[in-house]
Design a protein around this motif. Sequence first.
Motif, PDB file in Angstrom:
ATOM      1  N   LEU A 223       0.837  -1.110  -0.108  1.00  0.00           N
ATOM      2  CA  LEU A 223       0.045  -0.109   0.063  1.00  0.00           C
ATOM      3  C   LEU A 223       0.834   1.415   0.043  1.00  0.00           C
ATOM      4  CD1 LEU A 223      -2.943  -0.886   2.400  1.00  0.00           C
ATOM      5  CD2 LEU A 223      -3.102  -0.631   0.138  1.00  0.00           C
ATOM      6  N   ALA A 224       2.135   1.111   0.950  1.00  0.00           N
ATOM      7  CA  ALA A 224       2.820   2.536   0.788  1.00  0.00           C
ATOM      8  C   ALA A 224       3.406   2.645  -0.692  1.00  0.00           C
ATOM      9  CB  ALA A 224       3.956   2.272   1.961  1.00  0.00           C
ATOM     10  N   ALA A 225       3.868   1.465  -1.296  1.00  0.00           N
ATOM     11  CA  ALA A 225       4.485   1.603  -2.677  1.00  0.00           C
ATOM     12  C   ALA A 225       3.670   2.290  -3.674  1.00  0.00           C
ATOM     13  CB  ALA A 225       4.916   0.256  -3.225  1.00  0.00           C
ATOM     14  N   CYS A 226       2.100   1.750  -3.525  1.00  0.00           N
ATOM     15  CA  CYS A 226       1.103   2.510  -4.431  1.00  0.00           C
ATOM     16  C   CYS A 226       0.575   3.852  -3.995  1.00  0.00           C
ATOM     17  CB  CYS A 226      -0.020   1.326  -4.059  1.00  0.00           C
ATOM     18  SG  CYS A 226      -0.038  -0.203  -4.973  1.00  0.00           S
ATOM     19  N   ALA A 227       0.762   4.044  -2.904  1.00  0.00           N
ATOM     20  CA  ALA A 227       0.475   5.417  -2.539  1.00  0.00           C
ATOM     21  C   ALA A 227       1.535   6.468  -3.020  1.00  0.00           C
ATOM     22  CB  ALA A 227       0.604   5.516  -0.875  1.00  0.00           C
ATOM     23  N   SER A 228       2.889   6.005  -2.876  1.00  0.00           N
ATOM     24  CA  SER A 228       4.081   7.070  -3.555  1.00  0.00           C
ATOM     25  C   SER A 228       3.814   7.015  -4.941  1.00  0.00           C
ATOM     26  CB  SER A 228       5.304   6.462  -2.961  1.00  0.00           C
ATOM     27  OG  SER A 228       5.541   5.159  -3.446  1.00  0.00           O
ATOM     28  N   GLN A 229       3.222   5.806  -5.534  1.00  0.00           N
ATOM     29  CA  GLN A 229       3.520   5.910  -7.149  1.00  0.00           C
ATOM     30  C   GLN A 229       2.372   6.852  -7.423  1.00  0.00           C
ATOM     31  OE1 GLN A 229       4.550   3.947  -9.651  1.00  0.00           O
ATOM     32  NE2 GLN A 229       6.186   3.096  -8.620  1.00  0.00           N
ATOM     33  N   GLY A 230       1.382   7.008  -6.850  1.00  0.00           N
ATOM     34  CA  GLY A 230       0.035   7.773  -7.051  1.00  0.00           C
ATOM     35  C   GLY A 230       0.466   9.347  -6.783  1.00  0.00           C
ATOM     36  N   ASP A 231       1.308   9.705  -5.844  1.00  0.00           N
ATOM     37  CA  ASP A 231       1.751  10.859  -5.791  1.00  0.00           C
ATOM     38  C   ASP A 231       2.319  11.500  -7.053  1.00  0.00           C
ATOM     39  OD1 ASP A 231       0.562  10.930  -3.240  1.00  0.00           O
ATOM     40  OD2 ASP A 231       2.522  10.793  -2.145  1.00  0.00           O
ATOM     41  N   LYS A 232       3.347  10.692  -7.643  1.00  0.00           N
ATOM     42  CA  LYS A 232       4.023  11.093  -8.688  1.00  0.00           C
ATOM     43  C   LYS A 232       2.979  11.455  -9.990  1.00  0.00           C
ATOM     44  CE  LYS A 232       8.240  11.423  -9.791  1.00  0.00           C
ATOM     45  NZ  LYS A 232       9.288  12.688  -9.192  1.00  0.00           N
ATOM     46  N   ALA A 233       1.983  10.282 -10.076  1.00  0.00           N
ATOM     47  CA  ALA A 233       1.171  10.321 -11.191  1.00  0.00           C
ATOM     48  C   ALA A 233       0.163  11.591 -10.952  1.00  0.00           C
ATOM     49  CB  ALA A 233       0.617   8.923 -11.158  1.00  0.00           C
ATOM     50  N   THR A 234       0.010  12.188  -9.787  1.00  0.00           N
ATOM     51  CA  THR A 234      -1.191  13.404  -9.816  1.00  0.00           C
ATOM     52  C   THR A 234      -0.713  14.489 -10.209  1.00  0.00           C
ATOM     53  OG1 THR A 234      -0.510  13.403  -7.454  1.00  0.00           O
ATOM     54  CG2 THR A 234      -2.400  11.941  -8.047  1.00  0.00           C
ATOM     55  N   ILE A 235       0.631  14.623 -10.614  1.00  0.00           N
ATOM     56  CA  ILE A 235       1.148  16.028 -11.104  1.00  0.00           C
ATOM     57  C   ILE A 235       0.438  16.306 -12.286  1.00  0.00           C
ATOM     58  CG2 ILE A 235       3.049  17.197 -11.720  1.00  0.00           C
ATOM     59  CD1 ILE A 235       4.683  15.604  -9.796  1.00  0.00           C
ATOM     60  N   ASP A 236       0.154  17.617 -12.503  1.00  0.00           N
ATOM     61  CA  ASP A 236      -0.474  17.931 -13.727  1.00  0.00           C
ATOM     62  C   ASP A 236       0.280  18.804 -14.580  1.00  0.00           C
ATOM     63  OD1 ASP A 236      -2.210  18.923 -15.788  1.00  0.00           O
ATOM     64  OD2 ASP A 236      -3.629  20.068 -14.326  1.00  0.00           O
ATOM     65  N   TRP A 237       1.190  17.977 -14.963  1.00  0.00           N
ATOM     66  CA  TRP A 237       2.105  18.543 -15.746  1.00  0.00           C
ATOM     67  C   TRP A 237       1.831  19.845 -16.760  1.00  0.00           C
ATOM     68  CZ3 TRP A 237       7.153  17.689 -13.943  1.00  0.00           C
ATOM     69  CH2 TRP A 237       7.141  16.375 -13.221  1.00  0.00           C
ATOM     70  N   GLN A 238       0.971  19.301 -17.510  1.00  0.00           N
ATOM     71  CA  GLN A 238       0.376  20.557 -18.370  1.00  0.00           C
ATOM     72  C   GLN A 238      -0.006  21.738 -17.710  1.00  0.00           C
ATOM     73  OE1 GLN A 238       0.312  19.413 -21.775  1.00  0.00           O
ATOM     74  NE2 GLN A 238       0.583  21.837 -22.032  1.00  0.00           N
ATOM     75  N   HIS A 239      -0.446  21.722 -16.590  1.00  0.00           N
ATOM     76  CA  HIS A 239      -0.744  22.865 -15.821  1.00  0.00           C
ATOM     77  C   HIS A 239       0.531  23.744 -15.549  1.00  0.00           C
ATOM     78  CE1 HIS A 239      -2.527  25.692 -12.999  1.00  0.00           C
ATOM     79  NE2 HIS A 239      -1.599  25.188 -11.878  1.00  0.00           N
ATOM     80  N   TYR A 240       1.834  22.982 -15.619  1.00  0.00           N
ATOM     81  CA  TYR A 240       2.962  23.863 -15.037  1.00  0.00           C
ATOM     82  C   TYR A 240       3.518  24.206 -16.541  1.00  0.00           C
ATOM     83  CZ  TYR A 240       1.804  23.068 -10.281  1.00  0.00           C
ATOM     84  OH  TYR A 240       1.207  23.094  -9.159  1.00  0.00           O
ATOM     85  N   ALA A 241       3.302  23.650 -17.561  1.00  0.00           N
ATOM     86  CA  ALA A 241       3.843  23.743 -19.048  1.00  0.00           C
ATOM     87  C   ALA A 241       3.442  25.304 -19.514  1.00  0.00           C
ATOM     88  CB  ALA A 241       3.410  22.778 -20.009  1.00  0.00           C
ATOM     89  N   GLN A 242       4.568  25.881 -19.857  1.00  0.00           N
ATOM     90  CA  GLN A 242       4.324  27.345 -20.419  1.00  0.00           C
ATOM     91  C   GLN A 242       3.722  27.095 -21.765  1.00  0.00           C
ATOM     92  OE1 GLN A 242       8.083  29.381 -20.161  1.00  0.00           O
ATOM     93  NE2 GLN A 242       8.403  28.724 -18.053  1.00  0.00           N
ATOM     94  N   ALA A 243       2.881  28.374 -21.994  1.00  0.00           N
ATOM     95  CA  ALA A 243       1.938  28.436 -23.095  1.00  0.00           C
ATOM     96  C   ALA A 243       2.736  28.337 -24.472  1.00  0.00           C
ATOM     97  CB  ALA A 243       1.030  29.463 -23.111  1.00  0.00           C
ATOM     98  N   ASP A 244       3.777  29.171 -24.313  1.00  0.00           N
ATOM     99  CA  ASP A 244       4.768  29.260 -25.513  1.00  0.00           C
ATOM    100  C   ASP A 244       5.521  28.042 -25.741  1.00  0.00           C
ATOM    101  OD1 ASP A 244       3.927  31.803 -25.770  1.00  0.00           O
ATOM    102  OD2 ASP A 244       5.742  32.833 -24.518  1.00  0.00           O
ATOM    103  N   THR A 245       5.496  27.439 -26.942  1.00  0.00           N
ATOM    104  CA  THR A 245       6.181  26.307 -27.223  1.00  0.00           C
ATOM    105  C   THR A 245       7.594  26.582 -27.860  1.00  0.00           C
ATOM    106  OG1 THR A 245       5.170  26.029 -29.444  1.00  0.00           O
ATOM    107  CG2 THR A 245       4.198  25.017 -27.627  1.00  0.00           C
ATOM    108  N   LEU A 246       8.600  25.650 -27.637  1.00  0.00           N
ATOM    109  CA  LEU A 246       9.630  25.996 -28.453  1.00  0.00           C
ATOM    110  C   LEU A 246       9.794  25.249 -29.571  1.00  0.00           C
ATOM    111  CD1 LEU A 246      12.031  25.039 -25.223  1.00  0.00           C
ATOM    112  CD2 LEU A 246      11.516  27.347 -26.020  1.00  0.00           C
ATOM    113  N   ASP A 247      10.397  25.868 -30.611  1.00  0.00           N
ATOM    114  CA  ASP A 247      10.707  25.158 -31.934  1.00  0.00           C
ATOM    115  C   ASP A 247      11.900  24.274 -31.903  1.00  0.00           C
ATOM    116  OD1 ASP A 247       8.253  26.028 -33.219  1.00  0.00           O
ATOM    117  OD2 ASP A 247       9.373  28.001 -33.675  1.00  0.00           O
ATOM    118  N   ILE A 248      12.811  24.824 -31.161  1.00  0.00           N
ATOM    119  CA  ILE A 248      14.083  24.159 -31.090  1.00  0.00           C
ATOM    120  C   ILE A 248      14.558  24.167 -29.720  1.00  0.00           C
ATOM    121  CG2 ILE A 248      16.442  24.208 -31.802  1.00  0.00           C
ATOM    122  CD1 ILE A 248      15.785  25.736 -34.391  1.00  0.00           C
ATOM    123  N   PHE A 249      15.433  23.057 -29.239  1.00  0.00           N
ATOM    124  CA  PHE A 249      15.891  23.134 -27.894  1.00  0.00           C
ATOM    125  C   PHE A 249      17.287  22.337 -27.927  1.00  0.00           C
ATOM    126  CE2 PHE A 249      13.734  19.151 -27.272  1.00  0.00           C
ATOM    127  CZ  PHE A 249      14.484  18.534 -26.126  1.00  0.00           C
TER     128      PHE A 249
END
Length: 123
Positions: free
Chosen positions: A12-38
Motif C-alpha cells: 500500500l505504501a508503494a502504491c501511495a507513493s506511485q500515486g503522488d507522482k502520477a497526480t502531478i498535472d504537468w500540463q498545468h505547469y507547462a508554459q503556453a509558448d512552445t519551443l521550436d528548437i531546444f
Amino acid sequence: MRILSLGLTLLLAACASQGDKATIDWQHYAQADTLDIFSPSFSHFEVVNPDQVVLWQSPNRAVLVTVIGACFFNDSSPVLRFTSGMSQVRRDHDAILYDNQRCPISRIQPLDIRKMKKDGVLK
C-alpha cells in the motif's frame, strides 16, 4: 499473519507513493509558448504519460515533450535518444527514439519550475 500484514502495508505504501507522482498535472505547469528548437542536453528524464516525457536539464530547468501517439508504455527503459543525435532538436521534424520506437515530437514546452516549487509539487 504479521508477515502478511507487513507485506500488505509495504504494498500500500508503494502504491501511495506511485500515486503522488502520477497526480502531478504537468500540463498545468507547462508554459503556453512552445519551443521550436531546444538543446537535448539533459541529466535525466521522466515518463509522465504515454505521450509525454519530462526532460530535466537541471534541478531548475525542464521541458515537457509531447509526441504523436502513445509511445511511452514501458517507463523502465533507461535510454532515450533523439533522431538528431545530441545537436538541436526541432519540433515537427525530429523524433524521440525510445524502447525500439520512433516517436515524432509534436510539442516542446518549458516547465515553470518556480511555480511547481511554490505550489509544493517539487522540493
